[in-house]
Write an enzyme that holds these catalytic residues in place. Structure first.
Site, PDB file in Angstrom:
ATOM      1  N   CYS A 166       0.831  -1.202   0.000  1.00 19.87           N
ATOM      2  CA  CYS A 166       0.000   0.000   0.000  1.00 19.87           C
ATOM      3  C   CYS A 166       0.874   1.265   0.000  1.00 19.87           C
ATOM      4  CB  CYS A 166      -0.971  -0.034   1.174  1.00 19.87           C
ATOM      5  SG  CYS A 166      -2.380   1.080   0.967  1.00 19.87           S
TER       6      CYS A 166
ATOM      7  N   HIS B 242      -3.579  -5.520   1.204  1.00 23.45           N
ATOM      8  CA  HIS B 242      -3.291  -5.845   2.593  1.00 23.45           C
ATOM      9  C   HIS B 242      -3.694  -7.287   2.863  1.00 23.45           C
ATOM     10  CE1 HIS B 242      -2.338  -1.801   3.980  1.00 23.45           C
ATOM     11  NE2 HIS B 242      -3.380  -1.344   3.317  1.00 23.45           N
TER      12      HIS B 242
END
Length: 486
Positions: A333, A430
């Site tokens: 991310c 994630h």
């Protein structure tokens, strides 16, 4: 009628999150429909709930403990601190606005109706709702407009159990002091207290319990020992990173720089569970270890700010040395965004800095945008051809030549990038390391055997172990009372 109980603490990090999770699992093990609830949370460790919004990762874990799908209503107000612009405010799973601390105090009363609406939704069909407070009710300067502790408890008429942390010292003073400064209206909500994180012979604290009773009149519902199983659960707040041990010279060293706006660092927990992996969280002022085989750049609530801090710490030079030694890098991310050539923010979404040079390890560029991607995702590793599942929470779009070598496919879409030599990988997914098959393939490339640990089962087993430890420590009459089994 749904039974309700709220745990409030004499301070932050007294262990409320773990205790709520333990109570939820105890109730679930006894066949009750139990739900967690936290009116207001402040954390950059967020999750995507089953109904598709952002909640605190802790409430996601507590829902797992309760064996129910997570919901945005379990954490109706989530504050995500970010640089310069204060905190982003998430209400019932969606971005509501931004505010600095002083401004937020004036906004809180506007959010109470949403909190109560969500509480009613969580109570619907539940036998028991276990509520977690935030910070401490002793912060009486924050009492006007409060929605996190006594403001909520008095409005919802939920009885409160106060939790004191004996490990940090001064637990008698913290409990008695809280009693002394609360208003009579707030004090009447407290039905008793627990002592948490006790080490050694519990009977040695008998005189302490007597003194607390003398000053407050409150009964003690349990002296809870240091819960061994809690260390196997994902941590809620980055404060815990300050206490993690360095490790003991295992086969593979994995280094993780700890930046000020680190987010979703529980992505690293599956590596921590691997017996041959030494996970090193590198604090500001420390160097990235020269003998690390893998450096992981985790998520960030403020990519540009953390990227500037990364350079200020000199970690960019350490990372260059790491690459020259043949090391590998994984960016997740915000960490993925940092690995590119440039990050731009033309609309000032993150703050006043509109452009910053990236670390240049991937031939990609990221442009920030105000629209946030929030979703649970099914995916597949294109590196190792194994299934993945996880979630996305991010701002911005990343493009560039290295995206032609996508690292994963998310819901059929290519995502991420891989450097030409394969040693630098980035992704927006994630939870990628929670895949046992992915972890095994990654660790095999780094020369060790891994992935034999069933990480998800490890977490579930830890919740059961936690419930057992907690059930043995709590007063059985009180526990039967809140569970409705007496």
């Amino acid at each position: 009628m749904t039974r309700r109980i709220m745990l409030q603490g004499t301070g932050s990090d007294v262990g409320k999150t773990v205790l709520v999770a333990g109570l939820c699992r105890i109730a679930s093990n006894r066949g009750l429909a139990v739900r967690p609830f936290k009116p207001q949370n402040m954390s950059n460790n967020a999750a995507v709930s089953a109904d598709g919004g952002e909640i605190g990762r802790a409430q996601w874990l507590q829902a797992l403990a309760a064996r129910v799908p997570s919901s945005v209503h379990m954490n109706p107000v989530l504050l995500k601190p970010q640089s310069e612009t204060g905190s982003q405010i998430i209400v019932q799973g969606k971005v509501w606005g931004q505010a600095r601390g002083r401004d937020y105090q004036r906004l809180k009363p506007q959010l109470l109706d949403s909190v109560m609406e969500s509480f009613d939704a969580v109570c619907d069909g539940a036998d028991l709702v276990v509520v977690e407070g935030a910070g401490s009710p002793a912060e009486i300067n924050l009492r006007p407009g409060d929605i996190a502790n006594m403001g909520f408890a008095t409005r919802a008429d939920v009885p409160v159990v106060l939790v004191g942390d004996i490990d940090r010292g001064g637990v008698i003073a913290s409990l008695v002091g809280t009693h002394a400064i609360l208003s009579p209206e707030d004090r009447r909500m407290i039905t008793g207290y627990m002592i948490n994180k006790f080490r050694g012979d519990v009977t040695l604290f008998d005189d302490g319990l007597s003194e607390i009773r003398r000053f407050t009149g409150w009964p003690c519902f349990g002296v809870v020992p240091w819960l061994r199983e809690a260390g196997r659960l994902p941590a809620e707040d980055s404060v815990v990173l300050e206490r993690l041990s360095k490790g003991t010279g295992r086969a593979l060293k994995v280094a993780v720089p700890v930046l000020s706006r680190i987010a979703n660092f529980d992505d690293l927990d599956p590596l921590k569970a691997e017996p041959d992996v030494e996970l090193i969280f590198v604090r500001p002022g420390e160097r990235l270890p020269a003998d690390a085989g893998l450096v992981v750049l985790p998520g960030s609530k403020s990519t540009i700010s953390d990227l500037l801090d990364f350079r200020a710490e000199g970690w960019d030079r350490d990372l260059d040395q790491h690459m020259r030694r043949g090391g590998r890098v994984l960016g997740i991310c915000g960490g993925y965004q940092m690995l590119g050539r440039r990050v731009t923010d033309p609309l000032g979404t993150e703050g006043n800095v509109r452009e910053v040079e990236g670390l240049g390890l991937l031939d990609v560029e990221t442009e920030m945008a105000p629209e946030k991607t929030v979703r649970n995702s099914q995916a597949r590793s294109l590196q190792y051809d194994v299934p993945l599942s996880g979630y996305e929470i991010h701002l911005g779009h990343t493009r560039g030549a290295d995206c032609a070598r996508a690292s994963v496919s998310i819901d059929g879409r290519p995502d991420g990038a891989i450097s030409p030599d394969g040693r630098v990988v980035g992704t927006y997914l994630h939870g990628i390391l929670a895949s046992d098959a992915y972890r095994a393939a990654l660790l095999a490339e780094l020369g060790i055997t891994g992935g034999a640990v069933d990480y998800r089962k490890t977490v579930d087993d830890a919740l059961n172990g936690l419930a057992g430890e907690l059930e043995r420590a709590l007063d059985p009459d009180w526990l039967d009372g809140i569970l409705g089994t007496n």
